[in-house]
Design a protein around this motif. Structure first.
Motif, mmCIF file in Angstrom:
data_model
loop_
_atom_site.group_PDB
_atom_site.id
_atom_site.type_symbol
_atom_site.label_atom_id
_atom_site.label_comp_id
_atom_site.label_asym_id
_atom_site.label_seq_id
_atom_site.Cartn_x
_atom_site.Cartn_y
_atom_site.Cartn_z
ATOM 1 N N LEU A 40 0.797 -1.271 0.170
ATOM 2 C CA LEU A 40 -0.028 0.072 0.167
ATOM 3 C C LEU A 40 0.955 1.175 -0.235
ATOM 4 N N PRO A 41 0.174 2.125 -0.614
ATOM 5 C CA PRO A 41 1.101 3.594 -0.498
ATOM 6 C C PRO A 41 1.216 4.038 1.048
ATOM 7 N N ALA A 42 2.306 4.884 1.181
ATOM 8 C CA ALA A 42 2.703 5.290 2.311
ATOM 9 C C ALA A 42 1.797 6.295 3.028
ATOM 10 N N SER A 43 1.447 6.354 4.321
ATOM 11 C CA SER A 43 0.616 7.193 4.900
ATOM 12 C C SER A 43 0.677 8.863 4.544
ATOM 13 N N GLU A 44 1.954 9.017 4.285
ATOM 14 C CA GLU A 44 2.331 10.459 4.044
ATOM 15 C C GLU A 44 1.677 10.854 2.502
ATOM 16 N N GLU A 45 1.405 9.734 1.910
ATOM 17 C CA GLU A 45 0.858 10.363 0.419
ATOM 18 C C GLU A 45 -0.583 10.538 0.538
ATOM 19 N N ASP A 63 -1.225 -1.156 10.763
ATOM 20 C CA ASP A 63 -0.794 -0.298 11.806
ATOM 21 C C ASP A 63 -0.323 1.188 11.371
ATOM 22 N N ARG A 64 -1.551 1.893 11.170
ATOM 23 C CA ARG A 64 -1.495 3.339 10.464
ATOM 24 C C ARG A 64 -2.655 3.911 10.666
ATOM 25 N N PRO A 65 -2.782 5.219 10.465
ATOM 26 C CA PRO A 65 -3.960 6.050 10.539
ATOM 27 C C PRO A 65 -4.914 5.594 9.369
ATOM 28 N N LEU A 66 -6.171 5.401 9.626
ATOM 29 C CA LEU A 66 -7.162 4.973 8.541
ATOM 30 C C LEU A 66 -8.487 5.582 8.892
ATOM 31 N N TYR A 67 -9.450 5.759 7.952
ATOM 32 C CA TYR A 67 -10.927 5.873 8.117
ATOM 33 C C TYR A 67 -11.501 4.609 7.544
ATOM 34 N N SER A 68 -12.262 4.068 8.504
ATOM 35 C CA SER A 68 -13.290 2.898 8.465
ATOM 36 C C SER A 68 -14.727 3.296 8.221
ATOM 37 N N ILE A 69 -15.163 2.944 7.030
ATOM 38 C CA ILE A 69 -16.640 3.392 6.759
ATOM 39 C C ILE A 69 -17.242 1.988 6.746
ATOM 40 N N ASP A 91 -7.373 5.894 18.612
ATOM 41 C CA ASP A 91 -7.418 7.377 18.075
ATOM 42 C C ASP A 91 -6.792 7.338 16.668
ATOM 43 N N ARG A 92 -6.043 6.372 16.058
ATOM 44 C CA ARG A 92 -5.731 6.343 14.937
ATOM 45 C C ARG A 92 -6.775 5.853 13.878
ATOM 46 N N VAL A 93 -7.770 5.238 14.409
ATOM 47 C CA VAL A 93 -8.659 4.637 13.271
ATOM 48 C C VAL A 93 -10.219 5.808 13.634
ATOM 49 N N THR A 94 -10.311 6.645 12.233
ATOM 50 C CA THR A 94 -11.717 7.334 12.445
ATOM 51 C C THR A 94 -12.767 6.563 11.840
ATOM 52 N N LEU A 95 -13.815 6.442 12.626
ATOM 53 C CA LEU A 95 -14.989 5.665 12.213
ATOM 54 C C LEU A 95 -15.943 6.509 11.439
ATOM 55 N N LEU A 96 -16.264 6.055 10.368
ATOM 56 C CA LEU A 96 -17.459 6.972 9.581
ATOM 57 C C LEU A 96 -18.776 6.175 9.309
ATOM 58 N N ASP A 97 -19.900 6.538 9.358
ATOM 59 C CA ASP A 97 -21.003 6.068 8.967
ATOM 60 C C ASP A 97 -21.177 6.068 7.425
ATOM 61 N N SER A 98 -21.908 5.395 6.938
ATOM 62 C CA SER A 98 -22.249 5.132 5.660
ATOM 63 C C SER A 98 -22.776 6.432 4.721
ATOM 64 N N MET A 99 -23.333 7.405 5.895
ATOM 65 C CA MET A 99 -23.959 8.577 5.074
ATOM 66 C C MET A 99 -23.197 9.857 5.310
ATOM 67 N N ALA A 100 -22.055 9.588 5.881
ATOM 68 C CA ALA A 100 -20.758 10.752 6.243
ATOM 69 C C ALA A 100 -20.200 10.886 4.895
ATOM 70 N N ALA A 105 -9.123 12.887 -1.990
ATOM 71 C CA ALA A 105 -7.963 12.607 -2.409
ATOM 72 C C ALA A 105 -7.120 11.430 -1.531
ATOM 73 N N PRO A 106 -7.989 10.322 -1.503
ATOM 74 C CA PRO A 106 -7.153 9.285 -0.590
ATOM 75 C C PRO A 106 -6.143 8.753 -1.425
ATOM 76 N N ALA A 107 -4.937 8.335 -0.838
ATOM 77 C CA ALA A 107 -4.084 7.423 -1.243
ATOM 78 C C ALA A 107 -4.166 5.961 -1.742
ATOM 79 N N CYS A 108 -5.366 5.436 -0.714
ATOM 80 C CA CYS A 108 -5.516 4.416 -0.857
ATOM 81 C C CYS A 108 -7.028 3.807 -0.629
ATOM 82 N N VAL A 109 -7.765 2.873 -1.137
ATOM 83 C CA VAL A 109 -8.864 2.620 -0.902
ATOM 84 C C VAL A 109 -8.942 1.046 -0.632
ATOM 85 N N LEU A 110 -9.407 0.505 0.367
ATOM 86 C CA LEU A 110 -9.451 -1.035 0.616
ATOM 87 C C LEU A 110 -10.965 -1.295 0.751
ATOM 88 N N ILE A 111 -11.702 -1.899 -0.134
ATOM 89 C CA ILE A 111 -13.272 -2.401 0.144
ATOM 90 C C ILE A 111 -13.136 -3.921 0.279
#
Length: 374
Positions: A40-45, A63-69, A91-100, A105-111
């Motif tokens: 995966l791309p580095a978190s700085e990207e 083991d990095r900051p991410l958004y979980s949707i 704190d490194r995981v930001t939880l977002l609901d499906s309506m948020a 410009a995300p560097a990476c998306v995992l689905i």
């Protein structure tokens, strides 16, 4: 799992903590493992977005900051619990609901590809607004759940798409954003509710989104009326049962409860559009059954309980709903449900309440009623 070893103990997820020893569920599958093998791309990207991480396995292992949707409130709670159990930084995981709204410009998306194609389409359309041609987009699922229609959806909304070889019965999908021409689509699907003047609107992840399911159709004919007090439409979906409860019980307050943000958004929209005069006595909450709701308060709980959790057939969801209903009902209050005849809810309700009567039945469904007695 790569990047972080997680024990079976800490990543065995139980949908309901009170039933941990009865209903263990493994918190990851081979598609999760396959995704974690990717570079995966580095978190700085830029931001990392993770969709549909059912029990937080990806959030824990990356083991990095991410958004979980996610559209599931329960999945979000499972993610929090697994981070805690593994002594990881929540704190490194930001939880977002499906309506948020999504980060730009995300560097990476995992689905993790959901079973509902309409939900996948909604998520890809949402992604289309924020991704760039440089965004790495990787999706995963069991190989048998990735069809030609799945790949066509990625190509139609995002751009060029290819698949990996199968590994441990899982497969990956790689997509590159190329902004193909795409017709706009309504945010909800709507249809008329038979026998009423109501138009029912449904977000992408609502059960029986395309029309009234036959269990609800039968239940509609056998709802209580003229209750003064509080009623819950438990596992409300698009809120059809609660909507009729508002009409049939003009002195009651109705609570719409579901673990899906899209279900609650659909229920709210359906009351706003069809019975705006009743918004003041309507309440909407994303929740795990009746978790945290005060005891001995409700006059009626109406429920069409699900009998599966993702791909697993199980009755523990119904048990949780029935037990929560008994706790929250006033003495003299009733739980009224509809279910498939073969599920034997009669025995469960009689065991729990000490009584159960059959309100109505046909060759497929039964409507049952139990009263909370002293």
């Amino acid at each position: 799992m790569s990047q972080l070893e997680l024990s079976q103990r800490t990543l065995t997820l139980h949908r309901f903590p009170r039933m941990q020893e009865e209903n263990p569920l493994q918190a990851w599958d081979s598609a999760d493992e396959y995704l974690l093998q990717q570079t995966l791309p580095a978190s700085e990207e830029g931001p990392l977005l993770v969709f549909n991480d059912s029990f937080g396995a990806l959030a824990c292992a990356l083991d990095r900051p991410l958004y979980s949707i996610n559209d599931s409130w329960i999945s979000q709670q499972a993610t929090r619990q697994n981070l805690r159990d593994n002594e990881l930084d929540e704190d490194r995981v930001t939880l977002l609901d499906s309506m948020a709204p999504l980060p730009a410009a995300p560097a990476c998306v995992l689905i993790k590809i959901p079973r509902t194609l309409a939900l996948l389409e909604q998520q890809l359309r949402q992604l289309r607004e924020v991704v760039t041609p440089e965004t790495v987009i990787i999706a995963g699922a069991r190989a048998k759940d990735i069809h030609t229609s799945t790949l066509q959806l990625f190509e139609r909304i995002l751009g060029p798409t290819k698949t990996s070889l199968a590994w441990k019965k899982a497969r990956l999908v790689y997509s590159t954003f190329a902004a193909p021409a795409l017709k706009p689509q309504a945010e909800t699907l709507s249809w008329p509710l038979e026998g009423t003047p109501y138009q029912i609107h449904n977000h992408a992840n609502v059960f029986s989104r395309g029309g009234l399911d036959i269990g609800a159709r039968f239940f509609m004919q056998h709802l209580p009326d003229n209750i003064t007090g509080e009623i819950v439409d438990l596992g409300c979906g698009n809120g059809v049962i609660g909507l009729l409860a508002l009409e049939m019980n003009p002195q009651a307050e109705v609570h719409f409860m579901d673990e899906s943000w899209m279900a609650i958004a659909s229920s709210r929209l359906n009351v706003e559009l069809n019975r705006p005069q009743d918004m003041a006595r309507s309440h909407f909450q994303v929740n795990n059954a009746l978790s945290g709701f005060p005891a001995d308060r409700l006059h009626a709980v109406l429920c069409n309980p699900p009998f599966h959790q993702q791909s697993a057939i199980t009755d523990h969801i119904a048990w949780q709903m029935f037990r929560d209903a008994r706790r929250c009902l006033q003495y003299g209050g009733e739980l009224r449900i509809v279910g498939n005849r073969h599920l034997d809810y009669y025995r469960k309700m009689k065991k729990l309440f000490g009584n159960c009567t059959t309100v109505a039945s046909n060759n497929k469904f039964v409507v049952l009623r139990s009263v909370k007695l002293r």
